[in-house]
Design a protein around this motif. Structure first.
Motif, short mmCIF file in Angstrom:
data_model
loop_
_atom_site.label_atom_id
_atom_site.label_comp_id
_atom_site.label_asym_id
_atom_site.label_seq_id
_atom_site.Cartn_x
_atom_site.Cartn_y
_atom_site.Cartn_z
N TYR A 60 0.82 -1.21 0.00
CA TYR A 60 0.00 0.00 0.00
C TYR A 60 0.86 1.26 0.00
O TYR A 60 1.45 1.61 1.02
CB TYR A 60 -0.95 -0.02 1.21
N LEU A 61 0.92 1.91 -1.15
CA LEU A 61 1.73 3.13 -1.29
C LEU A 61 0.85 4.30 -1.71
O LEU A 61 1.19 5.08 -2.59
CB LEU A 61 2.86 2.91 -2.30
N ASP A 62 -0.33 4.38 -1.10
CA ASP A 62 -1.28 5.44 -1.43
C ASP A 62 -1.74 6.13 -0.15
O ASP A 62 -2.93 6.39 0.05
CB ASP A 62 -2.45 4.85 -2.22
N ASN A 63 -0.79 6.40 0.74
CA ASN A 63 -1.14 6.90 2.07
C ASN A 63 -1.55 8.36 2.10
O ASN A 63 -2.09 8.82 3.11
CB ASN A 63 0.03 6.67 3.04
N ASN A 64 -1.35 9.10 1.01
CA ASN A 64 -1.90 10.46 0.98
C ASN A 64 -3.39 10.43 0.66
O ASN A 64 -4.09 11.42 0.85
CB ASN A 64 -1.17 11.33 -0.05
N ALA A 65 -3.86 9.28 0.15
CA ALA A 65 -5.30 9.12 -0.08
C ALA A 65 -5.96 8.73 1.23
O ALA A 65 -6.92 9.35 1.67
CB ALA A 65 -5.56 8.06 -1.14
N THR A 66 -5.45 7.69 1.85
CA THR A 66 -5.91 7.31 3.19
C THR A 66 -4.89 6.35 3.78
O THR A 66 -4.10 5.76 3.04
CB THR A 66 -7.32 6.68 3.17
N THR A 67 -4.91 6.21 5.10
CA THR A 67 -3.94 5.34 5.76
C THR A 67 -4.65 4.21 6.49
O THR A 67 -5.84 4.33 6.81
CB THR A 67 -3.13 6.13 6.82
N PRO A 68 -3.94 3.12 6.74
CA PRO A 68 -4.54 2.07 7.57
C PRO A 68 -4.71 2.57 9.01
O PRO A 68 -3.92 3.37 9.49
CB PRO A 68 -3.52 0.93 7.51
N VAL A 69 -5.78 2.10 9.67
CA VAL A 69 -5.97 2.44 11.08
C VAL A 69 -4.92 1.68 11.88
O VAL A 69 -4.73 0.48 11.69
CB VAL A 69 -7.40 2.04 11.53
N ALA A 70 -4.21 2.39 12.74
CA ALA A 70 -3.19 1.75 13.56
C ALA A 70 -3.85 0.74 14.50
O ALA A 70 -4.92 1.03 15.04
CB ALA A 70 -2.44 2.81 14.37
N PRO A 71 -3.26 -0.44 14.70
CA PRO A 71 -3.87 -1.43 15.59
C PRO A 71 -4.13 -0.88 16.99
O PRO A 71 -5.18 -1.15 17.58
CB PRO A 71 -2.83 -2.56 15.65
N GLU A 72 -3.20 -0.05 17.50
CA GLU A 72 -3.39 0.54 18.84
C GLU A 72 -4.62 1.44 18.86
O GLU A 72 -5.33 1.51 19.86
CB GLU A 72 -2.17 1.40 19.22
N VAL A 73 -4.86 2.11 17.74
CA VAL A 73 -6.02 3.01 17.63
C VAL A 73 -7.31 2.20 17.66
O VAL A 73 -8.25 2.50 18.41
CB VAL A 73 -5.93 3.85 16.33
N LEU A 74 -7.32 1.11 16.90
CA LEU A 74 -8.51 0.27 16.84
C LEU A 74 -8.81 -0.30 18.23
O LEU A 74 -9.96 -0.27 18.68
CB LEU A 74 -8.31 -0.86 15.81
N ASP A 75 -7.79 -0.82 18.90
CA ASP A 75 -7.98 -1.39 20.24
C ASP A 75 -8.63 -0.38 21.18
O ASP A 75 -9.53 -0.71 21.94
CB ASP A 75 -6.63 -1.82 20.84
N GLU A 76 -8.16 0.83 21.09
CA GLU A 76 -8.67 1.89 21.96
C GLU A 76 -10.14 2.21 21.66
O GLU A 76 -10.90 2.60 22.54
CB GLU A 76 -7.81 3.15 21.77
N MET A 77 -10.52 2.05 20.39
CA MET A 77 -11.87 2.43 19.97
C MET A 77 -12.94 1.39 20.31
O MET A 77 -14.09 1.74 20.55
CB MET A 77 -11.90 2.64 18.45
N ILE A 78 -12.55 0.11 20.25
CA ILE A 78 -13.53 -0.98 20.32
C ILE A 78 -14.52 -0.85 21.50
O ILE A 78 -15.73 -0.94 21.28
CB ILE A 78 -12.82 -2.36 20.36
N PRO A 79 -14.04 -0.58 22.74
CA PRO A 79 -15.02 -0.49 23.84
C PRO A 79 -16.09 0.56 23.60
O PRO A 79 -17.23 0.40 24.04
CB PRO A 79 -14.16 -0.11 25.05
N PHE A 80 -15.73 1.60 22.86
CA PHE A 80 -16.69 2.70 22.64
C PHE A 80 -17.68 2.37 21.53
O PHE A 80 -18.69 3.02 21.38
CB PHE A 80 -15.95 4.01 22.34
N LEU A 81 -17.38 1.36 20.77
CA LEU A 81 -18.32 0.91 19.75
C LEU A 81 -19.21 -0.19 20.32
O LEU A 81 -20.36 -0.34 19.93
CB LEU A 81 -17.57 0.38 18.52
N ARG A 82 -18.64 -0.99 21.25
CA ARG A 82 -19.35 -2.17 21.72
C ARG A 82 -20.18 -1.88 22.97
O ARG A 82 -21.37 -2.11 22.98
CB ARG A 82 -18.35 -3.29 22.00
N ASP A 83 -19.53 -1.37 24.00
CA ASP A 83 -20.21 -1.27 25.30
C ASP A 83 -20.58 0.16 25.68
O ASP A 83 -21.65 0.42 26.18
CB ASP A 83 -19.32 -1.86 26.40
#
Lengths: 392, 277
Positions: A5-28
């Motif tokens: 993936y060399l198109d990071n000015n279009a969009t970037t992958p979500v960092a795993p640490e970011v996703l982990d932090e978000m999950i509780p706020f989506l689930r519970d």
């Protein structure tokens, strides 16, 4: 086949640490931060913590951070606010190479009766700052000048511009969507009044953006409704994404220095190797003042979409400024504003890297790209005389 | 990302007949590097029979331009020139299982290259550029070409013209001109809607209301085991009686309102529908 993936000015992958932090706020923790009960109300504190992290990345005060839905909303809000809060001033300044979020909004303002000046760039993509300062008059409400161009990565001297405009009493907004998280931004020393950033360009999810508004700047909200964001941006908070953006900003601040030099090494390696292996290749933009992760190259006599689809066969993702990839029939407004010859504009390819790219991935591109260029050149009716003759 | 068919992708990745024919009997060159696509077609022709013995191409352009060029060469081989000229741009697109709307101009470019090559072989002069007035400056498209492509492909909107010829896709300055050309071209077609409604006589009005109730309203109600009967028409007042399941239906008011709406649309804005007591 693995994706490179060399198109990071279009969009970037979500960092795993970011996703982990978000999950509780989506689930519970699905409550509404505006609620009176603890279940919802406790989220308010979490949002403020995220706001502090964003502010830290910008060396700003948390109060100066407004969460929005995306970079485009931030840009639109900044311009609209400037024009609305200075109703007697009817002049707006921007550049010919801005992102459509600013450029098309300025065209919209022009239709509503504003006078808009579009500052040109030279063939390296550098801004004509003299033109910009000459354009300022008593009627000028705001200037919106991007920090780094998304297509070429070329940086504009926004510190100098902000300084000068402050002396002239003109509001200054900068679209820093491509630089936030990649370069150090210090709002204590940069006298910009407003600044936009977008979550998904720095490993947070899509659908979250920020508008920085300096304390004391006259502000008029764009999205009207509830009291959220202290009445500056209505709408129930995108809690999980705000939390994610907070984490992404924290990570960016942590990696910033190391990442920039890592990306520059990879980018230079890619560029150098391709320039050598592909005849009639060129770099678009000022390589001295450029984002560390972006290279925009042109391969003469062949067309960008064809290159991208061939790269796609190897799982390599990049983008192009050619007409066929723009969704319209006109090629990149940025490269045309730079006066890049059409032959080169149609054959332009942008590689934009992130911290998740590896040396092996870059080597793979270096391995396959020359073959793609050679083959497409064999199809092309152009450049044949040139290929047949020895270089001058 | 474009929605290319598998055939387009396959043909783009492995095009047939790439290259040039040395001492070709006919060469057709269309497009330009500035416009973003260009095609050079080479033909080897049997002078006795007029059959195309070999065809090759060189193309600068996107995936669909390269695929269209390859398709064209495959299609013309073995055909006589006259047979080959029967190939339309739609045939080229069909050969590839279709092209995205915005990419139809690639197939048009193929067809044009063929015409240019045949003209080259027959020693006919190519139509001079200034003969047909240039409409689109950005992509150098003449009025003649717009008319021709519009007729061949039954194009009626500016958007379609842009998809097929690129005209109007740049600065957009020529869009009003394209609209005029299209209006002129299709002006023989009867207008779809009369601009001013004709004044109806009482007799016509009654007949029209009867007809609408019979053909538009009753079938719908009957489908739900209901029905309606026309009792009287007095000026703009239409009296109806609901029948079948519609009798005493809680929705009867809404049904009557719906009928009134329909009649207002189709007969006149002043119609009032009343239930027969």
């Amino acid at each position: 086949m693995t994706t490179i993936y060399l198109d990071n000015n279009a969009t970037t992958p979500v960092a795993p640490e970011v996703l982990d932090e978000m999950i509780p706020f989506l689930r519970d923790l699905y409550g509404n931060p505006s609620s009176m009960h603890t279940f919802g109300g406790q989220l308010h504190r979490k949002i403020e913590e995220a706001r502090e992290k964003v502010a830290a990345l910008l060396n700003a005060h948390p109060e100066e951070i407004i969460f929005t839905s995306c970079g485009t909303e931030s840009d639109n809000t900044a311009l609209m606010s400037a024009v609305e809060s200075l109703p007697r001033k009817k002049h707006v300044i921007t550049t010919r190479v801005e992102h459509p979020a600013v450029l098309n909004f300025c065209r919209h303002l022009a239709r509503k009766g504003c006078r808009v000046t579009y500052v040109p760039v030279n063939n390296l993509g550098q801004l004509d700052t003299d033109f910009l300062f000459r354009a300022v008059d008593d009627d000028t409400a705001v200037a919106s000048i991007m920090h780094a161009n998304n297509e070429t990565g070329v940086l504009f001297p926004i510190a100098h511009i902000a300084e000068k405009l402050k002396e002239r009493g003109v509001l200054f907004h900068t679209d820093a969507v491509q630089t936030a998280g990649k370069l150090r931004l210090d709002m204590k020393s940069l006298p910009a009044d407003m600044l936009s950033l977008s979550g998904h360009k720095l490993h947070a999810p899509k659908g979250i953006g920020v508008l920085y508004v300096r304390r004391g700047t006259r502000f008029s909200p764009y999205v009207i409704g509830g009291h959220q964001e202290k009445g500056r941006r209505a709408g129930t908070e995108n809690v999980a994404s705000i939390i994610g953006l907070g984490k992404a900003c924290e990570l960016a601040a942590q990696f910033l220095q190391k990442e920039a030099s890592y990306l520059k090494v990879l980018c230079d390696r890619l560029e150098g190797a391709l320039l050598q292996a592909c005849p009639d290749a060129r770099i678009n933009g000022d390589i001295e003042n450029r984002l560390p992760n972006t290279t925009n190259m042109s391969f003469e006599f062949i067309e960008g979409e064809a290159i991208l689809l061939r790269l796609n066969e190897f799982g390599i993702c990049a983008s192009s400024g050619s007409a066929c990839t723009s969704g319209s029939l006109e090629p990149s407004h940025v490269l045309r504003a730079m006066g890049i010859p059409y032959t080169a504009v149609h054959g332009s390819v942008r590689f934009s890297l992130s911290r998740y790219n590896t040396e092996q991935e870059i080597d793979r591109v270096i391995e396959v790209m020359p073959g793609i260029v050679r083959e497409l050149r064999e199809f092309s009716p152009f450049g044949r005389e040139k290929l047949a003759c020895p270089p001058e | 990302m474009w929605e290319y068919t598998d055939k387009v992708k396959e043909t783009f990745l492995k095009p047939k007949n790439v290259g040039e024919i040395p001492n070709a009997d006919a060469v057709g060159e269309v497009g330009s590097i500035i416009c973003g696509d260009a095609l050079k077609l080479f033909l080897k022709i049997d002078k006795e029979t007029g059959k195309i013995l070999d065809a090759k191409f060189q193309t600068f352009g996107c995936a669909s331009a390269i695929a269209s060029s390859s398709a064209l060469t495959e299609m013309v081989k073995g055909k006589t020139l006259d047979e080959a000229l029967e190939i339309s741009n739609q045939d080229i697109a069909d050969f590839l299982g279709g092209l995205p709307d915005q990419k139809m101009h690639c197939s048009v470019m193929g067809r044009e290259a063929l015409e240019a090559a045949v003209a080259n072989f027959r020693g006919e002069p190519l139509p001079q550029k200034d003969e047909g007035k240039q409409v689109c400056k950005c992509f150098d498209v003449s009025e003649e070409k717009i008319r021709k492509v519009a007729v061949e492909n039954h194009l009626t909107t500016v958007e379609e013209i842009t998809n097929f010829t690129k005209a109007g896709g740049g600065c957009g300055e020529c869009v009003p001109q394209i609209e005029l050309i299209l209006r002129d071209l299709w002006s023989l077609k009867p207008p779809e809607k009369p601009t001013t409604p004709k004044r109806l006589t009482n007799l016509h009005r009654i007949a029209l209301i009867q007809e609408i109730i019979e053909s538009e309203i009753r079938p719908g109600l009957q489908a739900d085991n209901g029905d309606v009967e026309l009792i009287d028409i007095e000026g703009n007042k239409v009296t109806l009686a609901l029948r079948g399941m519609c009798t005493g239906c809680m929705m009867s008011d809404i049904t009557l309102k719906g009928i009134q709406q329909k009649l207002r649309e189709m007969v006149g804005g002043d119609i009032v529908v009343e239930a027969y007591q």
